[in-house]
Scaffold this motif. Structure first.
Motif, PDB file in Angstrom:
ATOM      1  N   ILE A 224      11.027  -8.598  -9.209  1.00  0.00           N
ATOM      2  CA  ILE A 224       9.977  -8.635  -8.051  1.00  0.00           C
ATOM      3  C   ILE A 224      10.143  -9.398  -6.762  1.00  0.00           C
ATOM      4  O   ILE A 224       9.156 -10.171  -7.522  1.00  0.00           O
ATOM      5  N   THR A 225      10.064  -9.627  -5.759  1.00  0.00           N
ATOM      6  CA  THR A 225      10.660 -10.805  -4.868  1.00  0.00           C
ATOM      7  C   THR A 225       8.553 -10.265  -4.073  1.00  0.00           C
ATOM      8  O   THR A 225       8.430  -9.576  -3.560  1.00  0.00           O
ATOM      9  N   MET A 226       7.733 -11.249  -3.961  1.00  0.00           N
ATOM     10  CA  MET A 226       6.573 -11.413  -3.628  1.00  0.00           C
ATOM     11  C   MET A 226       6.361 -12.996  -3.409  1.00  0.00           C
ATOM     12  O   MET A 226       6.412 -13.557  -3.501  1.00  0.00           O
ATOM     13  N   ASN A 227       5.427 -12.578  -2.113  1.00  0.00           N
ATOM     14  CA  ASN A 227       4.207 -13.702  -1.500  1.00  0.00           C
ATOM     15  C   ASN A 227       2.975 -13.836  -1.400  1.00  0.00           C
ATOM     16  O   ASN A 227       2.773 -12.689  -2.251  1.00  0.00           O
ATOM     17  N   ILE A 228       2.862 -14.617  -1.758  1.00  0.00           N
ATOM     18  CA  ILE A 228       1.260 -15.136  -1.632  1.00  0.00           C
ATOM     19  C   ILE A 228       0.025 -13.848  -1.134  1.00  0.00           C
ATOM     20  O   ILE A 228      -0.753 -14.015  -1.579  1.00  0.00           O
ATOM     21  N   GLN A 247       4.077   0.944 -15.939  1.00  0.00           N
ATOM     22  CA  GLN A 247       4.193  -1.266 -16.267  1.00  0.00           C
ATOM     23  C   GLN A 247       4.566  -1.382 -14.710  1.00  0.00           C
ATOM     24  O   GLN A 247       5.043  -2.858 -14.801  1.00  0.00           O
ATOM     25  N   VAL A 248       5.319  -0.506 -14.072  1.00  0.00           N
ATOM     26  CA  VAL A 248       5.655  -2.025 -13.007  1.00  0.00           C
ATOM     27  C   VAL A 248       4.800  -2.234 -12.340  1.00  0.00           C
ATOM     28  O   VAL A 248       4.448  -2.604 -11.707  1.00  0.00           O
ATOM     29  N   VAL A 249       3.056  -1.201 -12.044  1.00  0.00           N
ATOM     30  CA  VAL A 249       1.818  -1.998 -11.587  1.00  0.00           C
ATOM     31  C   VAL A 249       1.598  -3.194 -12.435  1.00  0.00           C
ATOM     32  O   VAL A 249       1.189  -4.025 -11.459  1.00  0.00           O
TER      33      VAL A 249
END
Length: 280
Positions: A224-228, A247-249
């Motif tokens: 999972i690529t995420m920002n702040i 599980q993904v959540v």
């Protein structure tokens, strides 16, 4: 091409029995990320990242090119990865492995499609001249989780990079050498960070930041690529066991915390480097 170096049955069983007790072979908790160290080179845009014993360098360079016809006011952002046998004997020289291609695509997707870098700000003369920003990622040591290490290295190098200043008068373009005029940082809208999970025991067990051994035993993985800002920039799950939505959540909630910690570390390291350069 990647050579096989599968762990023994005993190693498999030991790793899985430890995970069932919420322990890992290297002593970490299941949600722990290995220590991250950032070191900057003398040139802007050159950074070396160490994630546990996985180590790599990133170098950003810029050159003036003609823009693409369909995007006359957009600069270009390209990524190149290189995994040599020096990083691990599993990799062969001169051939591009599936893992290398996957890493390149994931980094490109998370940076370019999420518009992390302002490519319009790289335009010099519309339809004529734009900056092409190239990020070269070289893997030096492979002890698992090359994706996250590459993600940290790429965005840190882009944040650290400075391009030469440019003056445009009419049709005349002047590129000022760095020693004559202060170079210009790239416009970075947000900082995408990849967090990788490995799954075991039909998805009942998971770990964050898998080691090399854990990657050999896993039944599935997800990055999972995420920002702040809690925006998901990319999600990659190439095969492996199917996952339930909860599980993904759960993974996305864990990723939020890790992304915040890593972003803070990157910003602190950049500030320390800036202060060190001023002190010289």
């Amino acid at each position: 091409m990647v050579k096989s170096n599968d762990p023994s049955t005993n190693e498999n069983e030991f790793l899985l029995s430890a995970l069932k007790e919420q322990k890992r072979v290297d002593g970490r908790g299941v949600y722990d990320v290995r220590s991250i160290e950032l070191a900057f080179g003398s040139d802007y845009g050159h950074v070396q990242v160490q994630l546990g014993r996985t180590r790599m360098s990133a170098k950003v360079t810029a050159e003036v090119v003609r823009p693409r016809q369909d995007k006359p006011t957009d600069g270009q952002l390209i990524f190149n990865t290189e995994i040599s046998p020096m990083a691990s004997p599993l990799f062969e020289a001169g051939s591009r492995s599936e893992q290398e291609v996957m890493i390149s695509r994931l980094i490109e997707k998370s940076m370019r499609r999420s518009r992390a870098i302002d490519t319009e700000g790289l335009c010099i003369v519309a339809g004529e001249k734009v900056w092409q920003i190239r990020v070269d990622l070289h893997f030096l040591d492979h002890d698992g989780n090359l994706v996250d290490c590459a993600s940290i290295a790429a965005i840190t190098a882009l944040l650290h990079f400075r391009r030469p200043d440019v003056t445009v008068v009419g049709e005349e373009v002047t590129i000022h050498p760095i020693d004559q005029r202060n170079p210009v940082p790239l416009s970075v809208h947000h900082i995408p960070i990849s967090i990788t999970f490995n799954f075991f025991d039909n998805g009942n067990l998971l770990v964050v930041d898998p080691s090399y051994l854990e990657e050999q035993v896993k039944e599935g993985d997800m990055t999972i690529t995420m920002n702040i800002h809690k925006e998901i920039c990319a999600l990659s799950k190439a095969g492996g066991i199917p996952l339930e939505m909860d599980q993904v959540v759960r993974c996305s909630q864990i990723a939020q915390v890790k992304v915040s910690d890593i972003s803070e570390l990157i910003q602190k390291s950049l500030a320390d480097d800036k202060a060190a350069r001023k002190a010289k």
